[in-house]
Write a protein that holds these residues in place. Structure first.
Motif, PDB file in Angstrom:
ATOM      1  N   ALA A  51       4.233  -1.840  -7.886  1.00 60.02           N
ATOM      2  CA  ALA A  51       4.358  -0.545  -7.191  1.00 60.02           C
ATOM      3  C   ALA A  51       5.824  -0.199  -7.023  1.00 60.02           C
ATOM      4  O   ALA A  51       6.199   0.964  -6.939  1.00 60.02           O
ATOM      5  CB  ALA A  51       3.666  -0.615  -5.839  1.00 60.02           C
ATOM      6  N   THR A  60       2.663   0.175   8.438  1.00 57.21           N
ATOM      7  CA  THR A  60       1.902   1.393   8.640  1.00 57.21           C
ATOM      8  C   THR A  60       1.029   1.189   9.870  1.00 57.21           C
ATOM      9  O   THR A  60       0.372   0.157   9.989  1.00 57.21           O
ATOM     10  CB  THR A  60       1.009   1.669   7.410  1.00 57.21           C
ATOM     11  OG1 THR A  60       1.837   1.678   6.250  1.00 57.21           O
ATOM     12  CG2 THR A  60       0.287   2.997   7.519  1.00 57.21           C
ATOM     13  N   ASP A 111       6.356  -7.789 -10.772  1.00 60.87           N
ATOM     14  CA  ASP A 111       7.766  -7.881 -11.194  1.00 60.87           C
ATOM     15  C   ASP A 111       8.452  -9.108 -10.605  1.00 60.87           C
ATOM     16  O   ASP A 111       9.489  -9.551 -11.091  1.00 60.87           O
ATOM     17  CB  ASP A 111       8.514  -6.612 -10.760  1.00 60.87           C
ATOM     18  CG  ASP A 111       8.471  -6.410  -9.258  1.00 60.87           C
ATOM     19  OD1 ASP A 111       9.509  -6.429  -8.627  1.00 60.87           O
ATOM     20  OD2 ASP A 111       7.376  -6.269  -8.694  1.00 60.87           O
ATOM     21  N   LYS A 142       0.832  -1.220   0.000  1.00 63.29           N
ATOM     22  CA  LYS A 142       0.000   0.000   0.000  1.00 63.29           C
ATOM     23  C   LYS A 142       0.863   1.266   0.000  1.00 63.29           C
ATOM     24  O   LYS A 142       0.665   2.151  -0.816  1.00 63.29           O
ATOM     25  CB  LYS A 142      -0.909   0.030   1.255  1.00 63.29           C
ATOM     26  CG  LYS A 142      -1.926  -1.088   1.306  1.00 63.29           C
ATOM     27  CD  LYS A 142      -2.725  -1.069   2.584  1.00 63.29           C
ATOM     28  CE  LYS A 142      -1.949  -1.510   3.807  1.00 63.29           C
ATOM     29  NZ  LYS A 142      -1.480  -2.893   3.821  1.00 63.29           N
ATOM     30  N   SER A 143       1.798   1.321   0.942  1.00 56.64           N
ATOM     31  CA  SER A 143       2.590   2.551   1.069  1.00 56.64           C
ATOM     32  C   SER A 143       3.494   2.734  -0.149  1.00 56.64           C
ATOM     33  O   SER A 143       3.752   3.866  -0.573  1.00 56.64           O
ATOM     34  CB  SER A 143       3.420   2.516   2.354  1.00 56.64           C
ATOM     35  OG  SER A 143       2.570   2.287   3.444  1.00 56.64           O
ATOM     36  N   THR A 144       3.971   1.642  -0.718  1.00 60.57           N
ATOM     37  CA  THR A 144       4.817   1.744  -1.912  1.00 60.57           C
ATOM     38  C   THR A 144       3.996   2.284  -3.084  1.00 60.57           C
ATOM     39  O   THR A 144       4.455   3.148  -3.838  1.00 60.57           O
ATOM     40  CB  THR A 144       5.411   0.362  -2.264  1.00 60.57           C
ATOM     41  OG1 THR A 144       5.996  -0.183  -1.086  1.00 60.57           O
ATOM     42  CG2 THR A 144       6.449   0.458  -3.354  1.00 60.57           C
TER      43      THR A 144
HETATM   44  N1  LIG Z   1       9.202  -6.646  -5.645  1.00 61.88           N
HETATM   45  C1  LIG Z   1       8.265  -5.809  -5.219  1.00 61.88           C
HETATM   46  N2  LIG Z   1       8.240  -5.447  -3.930  1.00 61.88           N
HETATM   47  C2  LIG Z   1       7.269  -4.592  -3.549  1.00 61.88           C
HETATM   48  C3  LIG Z   1       6.305  -4.088  -4.440  1.00 61.88           C
HETATM   49  N3  LIG Z   1       5.473  -3.272  -3.744  1.00 61.88           N
HETATM   50  C4  LIG Z   1       5.900  -3.271  -2.467  1.00 61.88           C
HETATM   51  N4  LIG Z   1       6.982  -4.063  -2.346  1.00 61.88           N
HETATM   52  C5  LIG Z   1       7.745  -4.342  -1.120  1.00 61.88           C
HETATM   53  O1  LIG Z   1       6.870  -4.966  -0.188  1.00 61.88           O
HETATM   54  C6  LIG Z   1       7.188  -4.557   1.138  1.00 61.88           C
HETATM   55  C7  LIG Z   1       5.948  -4.024   1.811  1.00 61.88           C
HETATM   56  O2  LIG Z   1       5.550  -2.858   1.152  1.00 61.88           O
HETATM   57  P1  LIG Z   1       4.712  -1.721   1.871  1.00 61.88           P
HETATM   58  O3  LIG Z   1       4.406  -0.691   0.839  1.00 61.88           O
HETATM   59  O4  LIG Z   1       5.360  -1.280   3.129  1.00 61.88           O
HETATM   60  O5  LIG Z   1       3.431  -2.557   2.271  1.00 61.88           O
HETATM   61  P2  LIG Z   1       2.174  -2.050   3.053  1.00 61.88           P
HETATM   62  O6  LIG Z   1       1.013  -2.777   2.495  1.00 61.88           O
HETATM   63  O7  LIG Z   1       2.101  -0.559   3.029  1.00 61.88           O
HETATM   64  O8  LIG Z   1       2.473  -2.545   4.521  1.00 61.88           O
HETATM   65  P3  LIG Z   1       1.605  -2.184   5.844  1.00 61.88           P
HETATM   66  O9  LIG Z   1       1.275  -0.753   5.740  1.00 61.88           O
HETATM   67  O10 LIG Z   1       2.499  -2.484   6.963  1.00 61.88           O
HETATM   68  O11 LIG Z   1       0.414  -3.034   5.797  1.00 61.88           O
HETATM   69  C8  LIG Z   1       8.296  -3.525   0.991  1.00 61.88           C
HETATM   70  O12 LIG Z   1       9.521  -4.159   1.207  1.00 61.88           O
HETATM   71  C9  LIG Z   1       8.197  -3.057  -0.448  1.00 61.88           C
HETATM   72  O13 LIG Z   1       9.434  -2.629  -0.977  1.00 61.88           O
HETATM   73  C10 LIG Z   1       6.380  -4.494  -5.809  1.00 61.88           C
HETATM   74  O14 LIG Z   1       5.592  -4.114  -6.669  1.00 61.88           O
HETATM   75  N5  LIG Z   1       7.373  -5.362  -6.128  1.00 61.88           N
END
Ligand SMILES: Nc1nc2c(ncn2[C@@H]2O[C@H](COP(=O)(O)OP(=O)(O)OP(=O)(O)O)[C@@H](O)[C@H]2O)c(=O)[nH]1
Length: 723
Positions: A217, A108, A188, A70-72
């Motif tokens: 993302a 998050t 990816d 999500k955050s990415t």
């Molecule tokens: N290879 C890859 N890694 C990704 C991608 N999107 C996110 N990540 C990785 O996944 C992990 C989690 O990403 P976040 O964006 O923190 O996930 P989130 O859903 O916001 O996490 P919470 O807010 O804790 O629920 C990180 O290490 C990112 O770099 C993607 O499209 N490809």
């Protein structure tokens, strides 16, 4: 002394400097100083909110299971719309994860709002994004954020597929009537299987695979299609500038200069600086000192228009004034309040005490401030004979509790002791029912004089998604934690036909599953490595790249059961993780109360009870809990000059005992040679003195010992993993 205008400028510089991350705000700023007059230009990064009527506004959230990206994705959207520069996220740090605890743990914990400008179909659009947390403990944040939105991006990791929180957040968004845009992320990664997961979305949620977007993302691939879909698929908000002002307060922050900052969604009317407003909930009156949008930091604007999401400052001092779910209106023009929120329901309680008891006032002030940015925490004063004055706080879960503890330490430099978490029990007397969230207040049920009719404990409806091969282990785990009504069925359509298990009544049941699922989903679904529960640990969750390759081609099952809440605030998460090799994801929701056989366990040091260590335990586990804790205490209590019995007692019965031997001072050390009788006389004197000390002495349990005993998990039932 600097002239007033210079101070004002410095303050502006200070405010626009990002506090916790390296976003180069000055990329966007140009502050023009003039020495001849007190003028300084507004930062170029400004938004004319009047240019954005409802039809060009889109309010949306990103919802997903933890770590699905999500955050990415929020970073990429902010970059793509030029809200932040690419180099801001060069280190792949999530810009909206602003808190230290979020950065350290990679999760998050606080929903964040950010506005973006984007031109589509020749029109400038104002997009308001809310990035939400994924962990079950922060579900209240998610549901609150969704109240400010008309749409949601449901993000699903294309390597992991649908997980427990994907299901729960989907249902929350659906119940609120939001438009859901399904997005598969991480395409990816070589392990991603977008077609298969899209079929899973269809079988689980009834989502048409042709509606599913596929993105990375991380690399940015396909993210422009997400922007396009936001504009095309999400309906604009409704609102009328000519109607009386109605602003819905859905979140708040604390700023040390301006006090409480409220995040609002304008339903009708226009809100400007200088407006006089009032609260429907508290009936208090305010003058608006600033309005603006989060771009992604606070950027003041001239007004907030209908349908827009932004912030207001109006000199609110107390957290209770910014009531979440309140409706603000123009002074003298009352309106019907909009439906608010169910208040957050505390699931876990713990006492928080300052290590140095003189710091209580400071600690209480810090807690008050912090609860302004975390509105789900309940606070009550508490005092303990062992730990002094403190606060009993209610949290939404043990991760929430641990995050709050860390924020108190990080952001307020607090040095604290947190007692073992307990859940709220109901004690039913003949004429009344009392909610007990502090073990010291729990009555001795076995004592007939206490007139207790029965005791009830909270239960939750739990769902665990796990590859089939771990199903047996998970059932075992649930049974060993007093689970009832166990049921399971296969998540994937092919396996479902093989399973005779009936569907469960848990909220996560896939009621929307189409009756005729696609054949493609009969293929094995890749197994997953979810970190949902790993985040309860202090260690950062595994990154996507660290996600292990699928090791099994077995289909996944969803296991549902009713389980006492007290069981999942203990070692349940650890065991779930280890016994499923990290492949299980877990979610739960409130399941009401059930009668239970519970007892209060007290710990006695030298026959004196220590109130701060009291626990409420199920009788079936009392031996185990008693022994484990007594052993733990034995390890951390410093030896005294006399022997100290350490006992665990339930009612009048001693369940477990360890004896801390006395510190032996060598009273004969100075007697060189000497007479045997003289030596014996010294030893006799020492014995008598020890007897006296034991009789009059009371064991001083140092704060550090509390800290040790309460912060070392040791897998003991009866306490949560707080550190
Ligand atoms: N290879 C890859 N890694 C990704 C991608 N999107 C996110 N990540 C990785 O996944 C992990 C989690 O990403 P976040 O964006 O923190 O996930 P989130 O859903 O916001 O996490 P919470 O807010 O804790 O629920 C990180 O290490 C990112 O770099 C993607 O499209 N490809």
């Amino acid at each position: 002394m600097l002239p007033g205008w210079r101070q004002a400028c410095l303050k502006v510089f200070h405010r626009y400097q990002p506090a916790h991350h390296s976003v180069p705000y000055f990329d966007h700023l140009s502050l023009n100083f003039s020495t001849s007059a007190t003028v300084w230009a507004l930062p170029q990064k400004s938004v004319r909110t009047e240019d954005f009527p409802c039809d060009v506004i889109r309010n949306f959230s990103i919802i997903a299971h933890i770590d699905h990206g999500k955050s990415t994705l929020a970073d990429r959207l902010l970059e793509l719309t030029g809200t932040i520069s690419k180099k801001s996220t060069g280190t792949n740090q999530q810009v909206l994860d602003k808190l230290k605890v979020e950065r350290e743990r990679g999760i998050t914990v606080k929903a964040q709002t950010a506005s973006m400008l984007h031109t589509a179909n020749g029109k400038a659009h104002l997009l308001n994004l809310i990035d939400t947390p994924g962990h079950v403990d922060f579900a209240w944040e998610v549901s609150r954020s969704l109240a400010a939105c008309q749409g949601a991006l449901l993000l699903v990791d294309a390597t992991q597929g649908v997980q427990a929180q994907s299901i729960s957040v989907f249902h929350v968004a659906k119940e609120r009537g939001l438009t859901i845009i399904p997005v598969l992320n991480k395409i990816d990664l070589p392990a991603s299987q977008p077609e298969r997961i899209a079929a899973q979305l269809q079988s689980t949620f009834g989502i048409d695979p042709s509606d599913v977007l596929q993105i990375s993302a991380k690399t940015g691939k396909g993210v422009e299609h997400v922007l396009h879909a936001i504009i095309e698929r999400i309906p604009p908000p409704h609102g009328n500038a000519d109607e009386p002002l109605k602003a819905f307060l859905f979140d708040s922050l604390y700023d040390r200069y301006r006090g409480v900052i409220s995040l609002v969604r304008i339903q009708d009317g226009v809100l400007r600086k200088g407006d006089k407003i009032a609260s429907c909930h508290t009936r208090k009156k305010y003058e608006v000192t600033e309005v603006g949008v989060m771009y992604p930091e606070e950027v003041p604007t001239a007004s907030l228009q209908p349908g827009q999401v932004g912030y207001i400052a109006c000199n609110m001092k107390e957290s209770s004034e910014a009531h979440i779910g309140d409706t603000l209106h123009r002074l003298g023009v009352p309106v019907d309040p909009m439906p608010g929120f169910q208040p957050a329901k505390a699931m876990v309680y713990a006492g928080v005490f300052p290590v140095d008891s003189n710091d209580f006032i400071k600690l209480e002030e810090s807690i008050k401030r912090l609860t302004l940015t975390d509105r789900s925490v309940t606070v009550q004063r508490e005092s303990s004979s062992a730990l002094g004055q403190g606060c009993r706080l209610g949290f939404l879960g043990t991760l929430h509790m641990d995050v709050f503890r860390q924020r108190l330490e990080d952001e307020y430099d607090a040095s604290i002791i947190v007692t073992a978490p307990t859940v709220p029990y109901k004690v039913v007397y003949k004429d009344r029912t009392v909610l007990v969230s502090n073990p010291t207040e729990f009555p001795d049920v076995s004592d007939t004089a206490s007139k207790v009719k029965e005791v009830q404990e909270p239960v939750v409806k739990a769902s665990i998604i796990v590859p089939e091969e771990y199903l047996g282990e998970m059932m075992d785990l649930c049974f060993s934690h007093r689970a009832e009504d166990l049921d399971h069925r296969y998540l994937d359509a092919g396996a479902a036909s093989a399973s005779s298990a009936s569907t469960s009544s848990a909220s996560t049941s896939t009621a929307s599953t189409p009756s005729n699922p696609p054949n493609s989903s009969t293929a094995p679904i890749p197994t997953t490595h979810t970190t949902a529960d790993a985040t309860v640990d202090a260690s950062p969750p595994a990154t996507a790249n660290a996600t292990p390759a699928p090791t099994s081609s077995a289909p996944r099952a969803i296991l549902t059961c009713t389980i006492p809440l007290s069981e999942i605030v203990t070692d349940f998460f650890d065991q779930l993780k280890s016994r499923s090799s990290g492949y299980a994801s877990f979610d739960y929701e409130d399941g009401g109360y059930k009668t239970s056989d519970l007892a209060k366990m007290v710990f006695l040091l030298n026959s004196k009870p220590v109130d701060a260590l009291a626990l409420i335990v199920h009788r079936s586990a009392q031996q185990h809990v008693g022994r484990t804790w007594v052993k733990k205490l034995h390890k951390v209590i410093p030896r005294q000059l006399f022997e100290v019995p350490i006992q665990a007692a339930v009612g009048k019965k001693i369940i477990a005992r360890e004896t801390l031997s006395a510190m032996r001072a060598d009273v004969t050390a100075g007697l060189y040679g000497g007479h045997y009788e003289r030596k014996m006389k010294h030893l006799e004197n020492q014995k008598a003195s020890k007897r006296r000390m034991k009789r009059v002495g009371s064991v001083e349990l140092p704060q550090e010992a509390f800290f040790d005993v309460l912060s070392t998990g040791a897998g003991a039932k009866g306490r949560g993993k707080t550190r």
